[in-house]
Each structure stands twice: as C-alpha cells, then as structure tokens.
Design an enzyme around this catalytic site. Sequence first.
Site, PDB file in Angstrom:
ATOM      1  N   GLU A 169      40.460  44.306  51.149  1.00 45.10           N
ATOM      2  CA  GLU A 169      40.667  44.157  48.802  1.00 45.10           C
ATOM      3  C   GLU A 169      39.195  45.087  48.717  1.00 45.10           C
ATOM      4  O   GLU A 169      38.242  45.448  49.006  1.00 45.10           O
ATOM      5  CB  GLU A 169      40.244  42.446  48.746  1.00 45.10           C
ATOM      6  N   GLU A 172      37.907  37.667  35.443  1.00 47.35           N
ATOM      7  CA  GLU A 172      38.136  36.743  36.426  1.00 47.35           C
ATOM      8  C   GLU A 172      37.506  36.604  35.414  1.00 47.35           C
ATOM      9  O   GLU A 172      35.707  36.896  35.841  1.00 47.35           O
ATOM     10  CB  GLU A 172      37.753  37.363  37.930  1.00 47.35           C
TER      11      GLU A 172
END
Length: 378
Positions: free
Chosen positions: A157, A240
Amino acid sequence: MQPSPLQARRVRALFGALFTSLAALAALLTGASTSHADTTICETFGSTTIKGRYVVQNNRWGTSAPQCITVTDSGFRIAQADGSVPTNGAPKSYPSVYNGCHYTNCSPGTNLPARLSAISGAPTSISYGYVSGAVYDAAYDIWLDPTPRTDGVNRTEIMIWFNRVGAVQPVGSPVGSATVAGRQWQVWSGNNGTNDVLSFVAPSAIDSWSFDVMDFARNAVSRGLAEKDWYLTSIQAGFEPWQNGAGLAVTSFSSTVNLGGGTPGDPGGPSGPAACRVAYSTSVWQGGFTADVAVANTGSSPVNGWNLAFTLPSGQQITHAWNAGISPSSGAVTAANAAHNANIAPGGQVSFGFQASYGGGFVKPAAFSLNGTACTTA
C-alpha cells in the site's frame, strides 16, 4: 504499539470482505446504486457510484459510533462522525472515493487491475476540504499486488498524506525524504502485519493537486516494495479520522488509467497496436434495442486493458450496460473493460452488451476502434 492508521487493514481483511461481498451480492440482485447530489449513506459499509465511474464508500469499521457521509456529484463530505478512538491505534474509518476494486466491489468501467508495465500513465486530480476540531489524516491510497486480485488486502500500500492534524503518524518509521511528482515528502516505511506500507507525508497541508499515480508506483518499485510486473488494483482518496471529522470533504476526484505502456516482448503489456474484429448483433423493437458486442483480438500480442470507441447514430441513447462501462450515453462513446475481462489473448475475444433507446430509423454504428486502432467488422 506503532501509531498506525493502517493497522485497520487487518480488521478489514477479516471482516471487510464479508460485508462488501454481501453488498456486491445485493448490487447484483437489485442493480448498482448511482448517486445524485445529497445522497446520504449511514450504513457501515454502504456505497454508491458517482459520475458513472467511481465508488464512494462510508467504510466505518473501527468504532460503533455513527458515521454518515453525504455524497455529491463530484465527491463526498462527512456529515456525521461521532466518537473518538486512541491516536496510538487505528482510525475509526476510511470514508473514500475510488477507481478500481475494493473487496470485490469494482468501480464501473475501470481499467483496474492493470499490470504496471502496461500503464502509460495514471493522471489523477483531487481537492480536499478541511475542518478544525478533528484529528485525522487526508489519505490518498494506491494499492499494488503481484496478482490482479479484486478482493482482500494487497501486498503493498502506498499512502500519500495530503494533511494530518493531531498526534497521528503513518505505519513504520521515517526513512528519509524524497522528491516525487515534483514535490518534497517525508517518507515512512513499515509493515502493519498484513501488507507493506510506504507513506509520503506532505510537510504542510495540500488542498488540491493533480499528478500521475505512476510516479509513486515507480518509487515503490525502486525501493523493492513492488515489481514492474505487479498490478495496480485500486486508487482511493478520503480521510482517516480518529476524533470527530464532520465537515471533512473530498470536493472533487478524478482518476484515469491509460494503458499501452508495455514494450515489445513484455508479457505484461501490449506488443504494438491491437489488431481486432468486432461483431455487433442487435435485437430491435419499436423505440428500443439491445446490442451484443464481441471484440476479438486478431493480432499476435495480448491486449491488457481495452477501450472500444464507436459512435452511436443520432437518436440512440444507452440506458444500461453489462460487462463494460460505457460513457457518455450517446454520440461518440467509449466502452471500457470491466475488471474480469480486461485481457484478450491472441485469438481470443471478450463480449459486452447494452440496452438503448432510439428514435427514427434504426442504424448500426459504422466503425469501431480498439485502443486507438481501427477494427474490421464481422
């Protein structure tokens, strides 16, 4: 414990696939949802589509406190984000918009997964709206894997932190700085127990930016965290949050993956122009018709990702398509492969179809081109 917004991926690996697979099944049974302005999603893993090509997801997994997002025509904003979680652990959620595949939910007409060596460029643009009184990061995610997987957690990622507020930090530890896509970044590297994570943290908040995703993918390859024959599976942008977060917004998002970056002899990409044949069969009734389109690769090289361009005669308008994403709905249109039929082997073919309305006399399209190369017709 490393403060890590991405330890959440371990939770998603266990539970996300179940919920998203159920959502995908529901979409198959009831038809995909396409958003319009001011669509509100409060379901834990609820999602919809915008612009006919991107998925917006609520994706609340780290808390039982309510979270709702309001989906607009160009992005989304967090309408409700109750509760908080410790900043030395995973965030509450990852509301985001994406191009590609996330736990079997693929965006309409996406070219992803696509082999890195077959991508000539992946231009993208993003604009964020920030608020005070919250702890969060504005995260742009790029997922890479050795296989063209559409489910579960990928091997690597890449995270681009456009902004961070509060005592939060990426997974792993700092490994220096780097200039990527013309900007300077603090670079972090680590592993969250499920996948490798390479993070690029902006020294100050970035409100909006246009760049090429491949600049970051190539950087990951240069660091040994990916290979040229790996696949780009998903491009995502969102937030987030650890504390609060209402009002945070992605005000605009675009992502395009251009194929044709392979070199002759490279099994990961096309070896020159595609040679093709198109069979276009229809079933016509008064005012409407369905079309079944078969695209054959008559060349000697594989086609990795395809776009079939053709012009619908005047008065025809597509109302529904399957096995391809088609845009716009009338005039000069392009059909882009779905995730499951991106590759056409030499001598092989793929098929897609659509339903449309028409006015006046019925006429078939006159010509087709595959990835820019004219096709013969059967």
